[in-house]
Design a protein around this motif. Structure first.
Motif, PDB file in Angstrom:
ATOM      1  N   ALA A  76       0.966  -1.305  -0.254  1.00 56.81           N
ATOM      2  CA  ALA A  76       0.272   0.023   0.015  1.00 56.81           C
ATOM      3  C   ALA A  76       0.727   1.052  -0.012  1.00 56.81           C
ATOM      4  CB  ALA A  76      -0.908   0.005   1.019  1.00 56.81           C
ATOM      5  N   PRO A  77       1.923   1.496   1.029  1.00 58.85           N
ATOM      6  CA  PRO A  77       2.733   2.531   0.731  1.00 58.85           C
ATOM      7  C   PRO A  77       3.395   2.705  -0.466  1.00 58.85           C
ATOM      8  CG  PRO A  77       3.110   1.301   2.832  1.00 58.85           C
ATOM      9  CD  PRO A  77       2.201   0.376   1.837  1.00 58.85           C
ATOM     10  N   THR A  78       3.774   1.706  -1.139  1.00 60.27           N
ATOM     11  CA  THR A  78       4.376   1.784  -2.619  1.00 60.27           C
ATOM     12  C   THR A  78       3.531   2.234  -3.665  1.00 60.27           C
ATOM     13  OG1 THR A  78       5.885  -0.118  -2.105  1.00 60.27           O
ATOM     14  CG2 THR A  78       5.562   0.560  -4.518  1.00 60.27           C
ATOM     15  N   ARG A  79       2.134   1.740  -3.676  1.00 61.29           N
ATOM     16  CA  ARG A  79       1.165   2.386  -4.456  1.00 61.29           C
ATOM     17  C   ARG A  79       0.896   3.820  -4.018  1.00 61.29           C
ATOM     18  NH1 ARG A  79      -1.460  -2.475  -2.724  1.00 61.29           N
ATOM     19  NH2 ARG A  79      -2.691  -1.227  -1.642  1.00 61.29           N
ATOM     20  N   GLU A  80       0.866   4.266  -3.042  1.00 55.81           N
ATOM     21  CA  GLU A  80       0.421   5.550  -2.678  1.00 55.81           C
ATOM     22  C   GLU A  80       1.807   6.495  -2.987  1.00 55.81           C
ATOM     23  OE1 GLU A  80      -0.133   5.336   1.556  1.00 55.81           O
ATOM     24  OE2 GLU A  80      -2.100   4.612   1.367  1.00 55.81           O
ATOM     25  N   ARG A  81       3.012   5.947  -2.961  1.00 56.38           N
ATOM     26  CA  ARG A  81       4.033   6.844  -3.532  1.00 56.38           C
ATOM     27  C   ARG A  81       4.213   6.895  -4.983  1.00 56.38           C
ATOM     28  NH1 ARG A  81       8.786   4.688  -5.250  1.00 56.38           N
ATOM     29  NH2 ARG A  81       8.420   2.898  -4.169  1.00 56.38           N
ATOM     30  N   GLN A 110       9.253   2.375 -14.563  1.00 54.17           N
ATOM     31  CA  GLN A 110       9.597   2.021 -13.387  1.00 54.17           C
ATOM     32  C   GLN A 110       8.368   1.083 -12.789  1.00 54.17           C
ATOM     33  OE1 GLN A 110      10.876   5.543 -11.766  1.00 54.17           O
ATOM     34  NE2 GLN A 110      12.840   5.562 -12.633  1.00 54.17           N
ATOM     35  N   LEU A 111       7.281   1.350 -12.998  1.00 54.22           N
ATOM     36  CA  LEU A 111       6.016   0.760 -12.133  1.00 54.22           C
ATOM     37  C   LEU A 111       5.918  -0.554 -12.711  1.00 54.22           C
ATOM     38  CD1 LEU A 111       3.637   0.641 -10.513  1.00 54.22           C
ATOM     39  CD2 LEU A 111       2.306   2.169 -12.049  1.00 54.22           C
ATOM     40  N   ALA A 112       6.021  -0.614 -14.189  1.00 52.02           N
ATOM     41  CA  ALA A 112       5.915  -1.877 -15.002  1.00 52.02           C
ATOM     42  C   ALA A 112       6.968  -2.709 -14.357  1.00 52.02           C
ATOM     43  CB  ALA A 112       6.000  -1.721 -16.511  1.00 52.02           C
ATOM     44  N   LEU A 175      -1.474   0.063 -11.150  1.00 54.97           N
ATOM     45  CA  LEU A 175      -1.405   0.251  -9.717  1.00 54.97           C
ATOM     46  C   LEU A 175      -2.445  -0.585  -8.984  1.00 54.97           C
ATOM     47  CD1 LEU A 175      -0.935   4.229  -8.960  1.00 54.97           C
ATOM     48  CD2 LEU A 175       0.583   2.118  -8.688  1.00 54.97           C
ATOM     49  N   THR A 176      -3.661  -0.726  -9.693  1.00 53.05           N
ATOM     50  CA  THR A 176      -4.862  -1.434  -8.870  1.00 53.05           C
ATOM     51  C   THR A 176      -5.008  -2.698  -8.938  1.00 53.05           C
ATOM     52  OG1 THR A 176      -6.168  -0.550 -10.728  1.00 53.05           O
ATOM     53  CG2 THR A 176      -6.159   0.865  -8.652  1.00 53.05           C
ATOM     54  N   THR A 177      -4.614  -3.260 -10.186  1.00 47.82           N
ATOM     55  CA  THR A 177      -4.662  -4.807 -10.229  1.00 47.82           C
ATOM     56  C   THR A 177      -3.568  -5.350  -9.799  1.00 47.82           C
ATOM     57  OG1 THR A 177      -5.530  -4.241 -12.612  1.00 47.82           O
ATOM     58  CG2 THR A 177      -4.645  -6.186 -12.224  1.00 47.82           C
ATOM     59  N   ARG A 188      -6.944  -1.271  -3.618  1.00 47.36           N
ATOM     60  CA  ARG A 188      -7.188  -0.176  -4.533  1.00 47.36           C
ATOM     61  C   ARG A 188      -6.324   1.013  -4.052  1.00 47.36           C
ATOM     62  NH1 ARG A 188      -9.490  -1.449  -9.105  1.00 47.36           N
ATOM     63  NH2 ARG A 188     -11.094  -2.843  -8.926  1.00 47.36           N
ATOM     64  N   ALA A 189      -5.496   1.604  -4.846  1.00 49.81           N
ATOM     65  CA  ALA A 189      -4.725   2.637  -4.838  1.00 49.81           C
ATOM     66  C   ALA A 189      -5.677   4.036  -4.862  1.00 49.81           C
ATOM     67  CB  ALA A 189      -3.498   2.642  -5.859  1.00 49.81           C
ATOM     68  N   PRO A 190      -5.267   5.142  -4.280  1.00 48.04           N
ATOM     69  CA  PRO A 190      -5.895   6.149  -4.295  1.00 48.04           C
ATOM     70  C   PRO A 190      -6.078   6.648  -5.780  1.00 48.04           C
ATOM     71  CG  PRO A 190      -4.157   6.624  -2.743  1.00 48.04           C
ATOM     72  CD  PRO A 190      -4.051   5.032  -3.553  1.00 48.04           C
ATOM     73  N   ARG A 191      -7.301   7.015  -6.157  1.00 48.29           N
ATOM     74  CA  ARG A 191      -7.583   7.433  -7.665  1.00 48.29           C
ATOM     75  C   ARG A 191      -6.534   8.616  -7.952  1.00 48.29           C
ATOM     76  NH1 ARG A 191      -9.909   5.940 -12.013  1.00 48.29           N
ATOM     77  NH2 ARG A 191     -10.809   7.621 -13.356  1.00 48.29           N
ATOM     78  N   LEU A 192      -6.133   8.518  -9.086  1.00 48.46           N
ATOM     79  CA  LEU A 192      -5.188   9.814  -9.605  1.00 48.46           C
ATOM     80  C   LEU A 192      -6.155  10.922 -10.057  1.00 48.46           C
ATOM     81  CD1 LEU A 192      -2.616   8.088 -11.565  1.00 48.46           C
ATOM     82  CD2 LEU A 192      -2.582   8.558  -9.139  1.00 48.46           C
ATOM     83  N   GLN A 193      -5.919  12.137  -9.491  1.00 52.64           N
ATOM     84  CA  GLN A 193      -6.961  13.246  -9.913  1.00 52.64           C
ATOM     85  C   GLN A 193      -6.713  13.688 -11.106  1.00 52.64           C
ATOM     86  OE1 GLN A 193      -9.601  13.773  -7.634  1.00 52.64           O
ATOM     87  NE2 GLN A 193      -9.092  11.897  -6.732  1.00 52.64           N
TER      88      GLN A 193
END
Length: 208
Positions: A76-81, A110-112, A175-177, A188-193
Motif C-alpha cells: 500500500a505505501p508503494t502504491r501511494e508513493r 519503473q512501475l511496470a 497500480l490497482t490490479t 485499491r490505490a488512491p484514484r489519480l486526480q
C-alpha cells in the motif's frame, strides 16, 4: 509386387499413420483473440497491412512468451508513493510539458518493472503488457513516442497531453490490479486526480 513398389507403399502407409496418430495442434480462434486483445488486435493487424493471419501469429507468440507471467504485488505505501509521483508530474505539465512527459515515461516504465514486467527493453515490456493489459497498453507507447519527440523538439502540446491521459489509464491499472492468486481481494490505490496541465490565454485545460 516389386521391391520398389513395396517400398513406396510402405512409405505412404507410414506417412498416413503418422498423420492419423499425430496430436491435434491447438488452435486459438480469431474470435478468442478479439475477446482477449480488443483494439490491440486491430493495431497489430494494421501493422501487418491487414494480414489477419500474421496478426494472429504475432499475438499467439506473445501469449506463449508472456502468458504465464504473474505480476508482482505492491505494498500500500508503494502504491501511494507512485500515485503521488504521477500527480506531481501532472502538475509539472502545466509549465514544463516536455519534461513532465519524459519523467512520466520513466515512471510508467519503473512501475511496470516493479510489477514484474521485462526491464531489458521497451519492446519486450510493451509486448508483455499487451498480453495482460491489452486495452491500456497503448498508453506506454504514446508516452514513449511523445518523450522521444519532445527530446527532439518535435512534440506538439496536444500530442503530449493525450500521451499523459493514455499513460495515466495504464498507470492506474498497473497500480490497482493485483495478482490472481490473491483472489477477488483487490487493494485499491488512491484514484489519480485530474489536474490542470495546459494554460491558454483565457482558460486552463485539464487532463481528461
Amino acid at each position: 509386387m516389386s521391391v520398389g513398389l513395396g517400398i513406396v507403399f510402405g512409405v505412404v502407409v507410414a506417412i498416413i499413420t503418422a498423420l492419423v496418430l499425430a496430436p491435434p495442434v491447438p488452435h486459438v480462434r480469431f474470435g478468442s483473440l478479439r475477446e482477449r486483445f480488443g483494439p490491440e488486435l486491430d493495431r497489430v493487424t494494421a501493422q501487418h497491412h491487414g494480414d489477419a493471419k500474421a496478426a494472429e501469429r504475432e499475438l499467439k507468440a506473445r501469449v506463449r512468451r508472456f502468458g504465464n507471467l504473474r505480476p508482482l504485488s505492491l505494498t500500500a505505501p508503494t502504491r501511494e508513493r507512485y500515485a503521488a509521483q504521477w500527480a506531481d508530474l501532472q502538475g509539472q505539465f502545466v509549465d514544463c510539458p516536455g519534461a513532465a512527459v519524459a519523467k512520466a515515461n520513466r515512471l510508467l516504465w519503473q512501475l511496470a518493472v516493479a510489477r514484474g514486467y521485462p526491464a531489458d527493453s521497451h519492446a519486450r515490456q510493451v509486448e508483455a503488457l499487451s498480453v495482460h493489459h491489452p486495452r491500456r497498453v497503448d498508453g506506454i507507447r504514446q508516452l514513449h513516442t511523445a518523450a522521444q519527440q519532445s527530446a527532439a523538439g518535435e512534440a506538439e502540446p496536444e500530442t503530449m497531453r493525450q500521451a499523459m491521459v493514455s499513460g495515466r489509464l495504464l498507470f492506474e491499472e498497473l497500480l490497482t490490479t493485483q495478482p490472481r492468486e490473491e483472489g477477488a481481494r483487490k487493494a485499491r490505490a488512491p484514484r489519480l486526480q485530474n489536474v490542470p496541465v495546459q494554460r491558454t490565454a483565457d482558460r486552463t485545460r485539464s487532463l481528461g
